[in-house]
Design a protein around this motif. Structure first.
Motif, mmCIF file in Angstrom:
data_model
loop_
_atom_site.group_PDB
_atom_site.id
_atom_site.type_symbol
_atom_site.label_atom_id
_atom_site.label_comp_id
_atom_site.label_asym_id
_atom_site.label_seq_id
_atom_site.Cartn_x
_atom_site.Cartn_y
_atom_site.Cartn_z
ATOM 1 N N THR A 176 3.062 0.466 -41.224
ATOM 2 C CA THR A 176 2.581 0.307 -42.588
ATOM 3 C C THR A 176 2.928 -1.093 -43.086
ATOM 4 O O THR A 176 4.002 -1.610 -42.807
ATOM 5 C CB THR A 176 3.210 1.364 -43.515
ATOM 6 N N PHE A 177 1.993 -1.665 -43.844
ATOM 7 C CA PHE A 177 2.163 -2.994 -44.426
ATOM 8 C C PHE A 177 1.896 -2.910 -45.924
ATOM 9 O O PHE A 177 0.972 -2.218 -46.349
ATOM 10 C CB PHE A 177 1.155 -3.978 -43.824
ATOM 11 N N GLY A 178 2.693 -3.606 -46.727
ATOM 12 C CA GLY A 178 2.410 -3.758 -48.140
ATOM 13 C C GLY A 178 1.364 -4.852 -48.307
ATOM 14 O O GLY A 178 1.384 -5.855 -47.578
ATOM 15 N N VAL A 179 0.462 -4.645 -49.247
ATOM 16 C CA VAL A 179 -0.602 -5.627 -49.517
ATOM 17 C C VAL A 179 -0.338 -6.244 -50.895
ATOM 18 O O VAL A 179 -0.111 -5.530 -51.874
ATOM 19 C CB VAL A 179 -1.996 -4.954 -49.490
ATOM 20 N N TYR A 180 -0.369 -7.573 -50.943
ATOM 21 C CA TYR A 180 -0.038 -8.312 -52.164
ATOM 22 C C TYR A 180 -1.093 -9.370 -52.482
ATOM 23 O O TYR A 180 -1.753 -9.883 -51.602
ATOM 24 C CB TYR A 180 1.315 -9.029 -52.011
ATOM 25 N N ALA A 231 -6.284 -5.635 -46.205
ATOM 26 C CA ALA A 231 -5.849 -6.435 -47.352
ATOM 27 C C ALA A 231 -7.022 -7.217 -47.939
ATOM 28 O O ALA A 231 -7.157 -7.317 -49.163
ATOM 29 C CB ALA A 231 -4.729 -7.385 -46.936
ATOM 30 N N TYR A 232 -7.865 -7.738 -47.079
ATOM 31 C CA TYR A 232 -9.045 -8.465 -47.543
ATOM 32 C C TYR A 232 -9.935 -7.540 -48.381
ATOM 33 O O TYR A 232 -10.399 -7.927 -49.456
ATOM 34 C CB TYR A 232 -9.823 -9.030 -46.353
ATOM 35 N N LYS A 233 -10.140 -6.329 -47.912
ATOM 36 C CA LYS A 233 -10.968 -5.358 -48.645
ATOM 37 C C LYS A 233 -10.353 -5.007 -50.002
ATOM 38 O O LYS A 233 -11.065 -4.702 -50.947
ATOM 39 C CB LYS A 233 -11.139 -4.081 -47.827
ATOM 40 N N MET A 234 -9.010 -5.045 -50.073
ATOM 41 C CA MET A 234 -8.301 -4.693 -51.307
ATOM 42 C C MET A 234 -8.154 -5.881 -52.258
ATOM 43 O O MET A 234 -7.642 -5.731 -53.360
ATOM 44 C CB MET A 234 -6.904 -4.144 -50.966
ATOM 45 N N GLY A 235 -8.560 -7.064 -51.826
ATOM 46 C CA GLY A 235 -8.423 -8.254 -52.659
ATOM 47 C C GLY A 235 -7.072 -8.934 -52.521
ATOM 48 O O GLY A 235 -6.707 -9.760 -53.352
ATOM 49 N N GLY A 236 -6.340 -8.587 -51.473
ATOM 50 C CA GLY A 236 -5.029 -9.194 -51.259
ATOM 51 C C GLY A 236 -5.122 -10.467 -50.445
ATOM 52 O O GLY A 236 -6.133 -10.751 -49.814
ATOM 53 N N ASP A 237 -4.026 -11.230 -50.475
ATOM 54 C CA ASP A 237 -3.967 -12.455 -49.687
ATOM 55 C C ASP A 237 -2.712 -12.539 -48.823
ATOM 56 O O ASP A 237 -2.518 -13.494 -48.085
ATOM 57 C CB ASP A 237 -4.085 -13.697 -50.574
ATOM 58 N N THR A 238 -1.859 -11.503 -48.916
ATOM 59 C CA THR A 238 -0.594 -11.503 -48.181
ATOM 60 C C THR A 238 -0.245 -10.069 -47.787
ATOM 61 O O THR A 238 -0.468 -9.144 -48.573
ATOM 62 C CB THR A 238 0.544 -12.072 -49.064
ATOM 63 N N ILE A 239 0.311 -9.903 -46.579
ATOM 64 C CA ILE A 239 0.827 -8.598 -46.163
ATOM 65 C C ILE A 239 2.285 -8.749 -45.749
ATOM 66 O O ILE A 239 2.722 -9.826 -45.339
ATOM 67 C CB ILE A 239 0.007 -7.980 -45.003
ATOM 68 N N VAL A 240 3.022 -7.643 -45.887
ATOM 69 C CA VAL A 240 4.431 -7.588 -45.508
ATOM 70 C C VAL A 240 4.665 -6.290 -44.748
ATOM 71 O O VAL A 240 4.254 -5.213 -45.206
ATOM 72 C CB VAL A 240 5.350 -7.618 -46.754
ATOM 73 N N ARG A 241 5.314 -6.400 -43.597
ATOM 74 C CA ARG A 241 5.657 -5.178 -42.846
ATOM 75 C C ARG A 241 6.587 -4.323 -43.702
ATOM 76 O O ARG A 241 7.596 -4.791 -44.195
ATOM 77 C CB ARG A 241 6.384 -5.537 -41.552
#
Length: 104
Positions: free
Chosen positions: A96-100, A75-85
């Motif tokens: 798998t986790f969604g990146v937001y 998520a950090y590499k993608m520019g995200g700040d939150t993940i969700v299972r």
């Protein structure tokens, strides 16, 4: 004597953490789907870990914690700040986790 050595080995393995989270990903939050309703979905991060070591089956909770750490790194590499299972723990130790991105 053999059983004592085996017991110590199992205790040592169960205490081990296999994934060392990256410091950059420390601020990434693990949230629920309802927490990210107003966030930008950036994609998904799939993680795979070790759920079994020899005959020893690791606790799901420990494996999931490590998979979340790997997903936070992605998520950090993608520019995200939150993940969700977004999936359950698979038989093969994958999740798998969604990146937001929720913060501006």
């Amino acid at each position: 004597m053999k059983s004592a050595i085996l017991a110590l080995a199992v205790l040592a393995v169960s205490a081990c953490t296999w994934v060392e989270p990256k410091p950059e990903a420390a601020g990434i939050k693990l949230a629920t789907a309802s927490d990210v309703q107003h966030c930008e979905h950036l994609g998904n991060a799939s993680s795979k870990g070790v759920s079994k070591v020899g005959i020893y089956v690791r606790k799901d909770e420990k494996v999931i914690t490590e998979l979340a750490a790997l997903a936070k790194d992605e998520a950090y590499k993608m520019g995200g700040d939150t993940i969700v299972r977004s999936s359950e723990l698979g038989e093969d130790g994958s999740m798998t986790f969604g990146v937001y991105r929720c913060r501006l």
